[in-house]
Design a protein around this motif. Structure first.
Motif, mmCIF file in Angstrom:
data_model
loop_
_atom_site.group_PDB
_atom_site.id
_atom_site.type_symbol
_atom_site.label_atom_id
_atom_site.label_comp_id
_atom_site.label_asym_id
_atom_site.label_seq_id
_atom_site.Cartn_x
_atom_site.Cartn_y
_atom_site.Cartn_z
ATOM 1 N N LYS A 152 12.632 46.064 -13.924
ATOM 2 C CA LYS A 152 13.817 45.203 -13.933
ATOM 3 C C LYS A 152 13.853 44.353 -15.203
ATOM 4 N N LYS A 153 12.701 43.869 -15.616
ATOM 5 C CA LYS A 153 12.614 43.057 -16.833
ATOM 6 C C LYS A 153 13.037 43.871 -18.050
ATOM 7 N N ARG A 154 12.537 45.108 -18.137
ATOM 8 C CA ARG A 154 12.894 45.966 -19.273
ATOM 9 C C ARG A 154 14.386 46.285 -19.274
ATOM 10 N N ALA A 155 14.964 46.518 -18.097
ATOM 11 C CA ALA A 155 16.400 46.799 -18.015
ATOM 12 C C ALA A 155 17.210 45.592 -18.473
ATOM 13 N N THR A 156 16.783 44.406 -18.092
ATOM 14 C CA THR A 156 17.457 43.187 -18.531
ATOM 15 C C THR A 156 17.333 43.018 -20.037
ATOM 16 N N MET A 157 16.144 43.260 -20.559
ATOM 17 C CA MET A 157 15.936 43.146 -22.003
ATOM 18 C C MET A 157 16.811 44.148 -22.755
ATOM 19 N N ALA A 158 16.970 45.358 -22.220
ATOM 20 C CA ALA A 158 17.802 46.377 -22.863
ATOM 21 C C ALA A 158 19.266 45.932 -22.883
ATOM 22 N N ARG A 159 19.737 45.368 -21.781
ATOM 23 C CA ARG A 159 21.118 44.859 -21.742
ATOM 24 C C ARG A 159 21.301 43.719 -22.741
ATOM 25 N N ASN A 160 20.319 42.829 -22.797
ATOM 26 C CA ASN A 160 20.401 41.708 -23.727
ATOM 27 C C ASN A 160 20.351 42.164 -25.184
ATOM 28 N N LEU A 161 19.556 43.193 -25.460
ATOM 29 C CA LEU A 161 19.488 43.749 -26.811
ATOM 30 C C LEU A 161 20.856 44.275 -27.230
ATOM 31 N N GLU A 162 21.490 45.024 -26.341
ATOM 32 C CA GLU A 162 22.810 45.571 -26.664
ATOM 33 C C GLU A 162 23.840 44.456 -26.831
ATOM 34 N N ALA A 163 23.783 43.449 -25.975
ATOM 35 C CA ALA A 163 24.729 42.335 -26.088
ATOM 36 C C ALA A 163 24.546 41.583 -27.404
ATOM 37 N N ALA A 164 23.307 41.442 -27.840
ATOM 38 C CA ALA A 164 23.016 40.673 -29.058
ATOM 39 C C ALA A 164 23.262 41.460 -30.333
ATOM 40 N N THR A 165 23.058 42.788 -30.288
ATOM 41 C CA THR A 165 23.128 43.584 -31.522
ATOM 42 C C THR A 165 24.294 44.567 -31.562
ATOM 43 N N ARG A 221 24.131 47.413 -30.204
ATOM 44 C CA ARG A 221 23.522 48.741 -30.206
ATOM 45 C C ARG A 221 22.623 48.892 -28.988
ATOM 46 N N THR A 222 22.654 50.072 -28.402
ATOM 47 C CA THR A 222 21.807 50.369 -27.254
ATOM 48 C C THR A 222 20.377 50.654 -27.712
ATOM 49 N N VAL A 223 19.475 50.685 -26.753
ATOM 50 C CA VAL A 223 18.090 51.048 -27.074
ATOM 51 C C VAL A 223 18.058 52.448 -27.690
ATOM 52 N N ALA A 224 18.830 53.371 -27.132
ATOM 53 C CA ALA A 224 18.863 54.743 -27.672
ATOM 54 C C ALA A 224 19.336 54.749 -29.127
ATOM 55 N N GLU A 225 20.305 53.918 -29.449
ATOM 56 C CA GLU A 225 20.777 53.844 -30.838
ATOM 57 C C GLU A 225 19.701 53.252 -31.751
ATOM 58 N N TRP A 226 18.964 52.260 -31.247
ATOM 59 C CA TRP A 226 17.860 51.708 -32.031
ATOM 60 C C TRP A 226 16.759 52.751 -32.231
ATOM 61 N N ARG A 276 9.433 45.241 -29.850
ATOM 62 C CA ARG A 276 8.480 45.977 -29.011
ATOM 63 C C ARG A 276 9.205 46.876 -28.008
ATOM 64 N N LEU A 277 10.303 46.388 -27.442
ATOM 65 C CA LEU A 277 11.086 47.188 -26.495
ATOM 66 C C LEU A 277 11.542 48.483 -27.157
ATOM 67 N N VAL A 278 12.059 48.382 -28.367
ATOM 68 C CA VAL A 278 12.521 49.571 -29.093
ATOM 69 C C VAL A 278 11.344 50.475 -29.433
ATOM 70 N N ALA A 279 10.256 49.903 -29.911
ATOM 71 C CA ALA A 279 9.085 50.698 -30.270
ATOM 72 C C ALA A 279 8.499 51.413 -29.052
ATOM 73 N N GLU A 280 8.483 50.735 -27.909
ATOM 74 C CA GLU A 280 7.997 51.369 -26.667
ATOM 75 C C GLU A 280 8.914 52.504 -26.253
ATOM 76 N N ALA A 281 10.224 52.299 -26.368
ATOM 77 C CA ALA A 281 11.182 53.367 -26.019
ATOM 78 C C ALA A 281 10.989 54.560 -26.951
ATOM 79 N N HIS A 282 10.743 54.301 -28.217
ATOM 80 C CA HIS A 282 10.503 55.366 -29.191
ATOM 81 C C HIS A 282 9.223 56.132 -28.833
ATOM 82 N N ARG A 283 8.181 55.395 -28.508
ATOM 83 C CA ARG A 283 6.897 56.014 -28.165
ATOM 84 C C ARG A 283 6.970 56.809 -26.862
ATOM 85 N N ASP A 284 7.696 56.295 -25.871
ATOM 86 C CA ASP A 284 7.672 56.861 -24.515
ATOM 87 C C ASP A 284 8.715 57.945 -24.249
ATOM 88 N N ARG A 285 9.507 58.266 -25.228
ATOM 89 C CA ARG A 285 10.567 59.256 -24.963
ATOM 90 C C ARG A 285 10.034 60.649 -24.810
#
Length: 89
Positions: A29-42, A44-49, A80-89
């Motif tokens: 849930k925390k990661r999902a919230t962080m992903a939404r906040n990242l998109e709202a702030a930038t 761009r979605t995590v996938a775009e990052w 870190r959220l973006v780097a983790e998404a990159h690593r874990d895909r």
């Protein structure tokens, strides 16, 4: 009345597995919230990052985090959220 009074059984304490499931659920849930906040702030979605990281040619986790912070002004946890998404895909 309190549990255990007049013969009422006290509830079973959570097992280690229950606690791990709870922690895992909260982390998701925390990661999902962080992903939404990242998109709202930038904008761009995590996938775009992650695609941006792919285009950079960087591969090391720390290298990616540092680059996102330096070149794209992401905060530490967002990088870190973006780097983790990159690593874990």
């Amino acid at each position: 009345m309190a549990a255990g009074f007049r013969g009422d059984a006290a509830p079973e304490p959570p097992t280690l597995i229950d606690r791990e499931d709870d922690i895992s659920d909260r982390h998701s849930k925390k990661r999902a919230t962080m992903a939404r906040n990242l998109e709202a702030a930038t904008g761009r979605t995590v996938a775009e990052w992650v695609a941006t990281v792919d285009a950079s040619g960087l591969v090391g986790f720390r290298e990616i985090v540092d680059w996102l912070k330096r070149e794209h002004a992401l905060g530490h946890f967002r990088a870190r959220l973006v780097a983790e998404a990159h690593r874990d895909r």
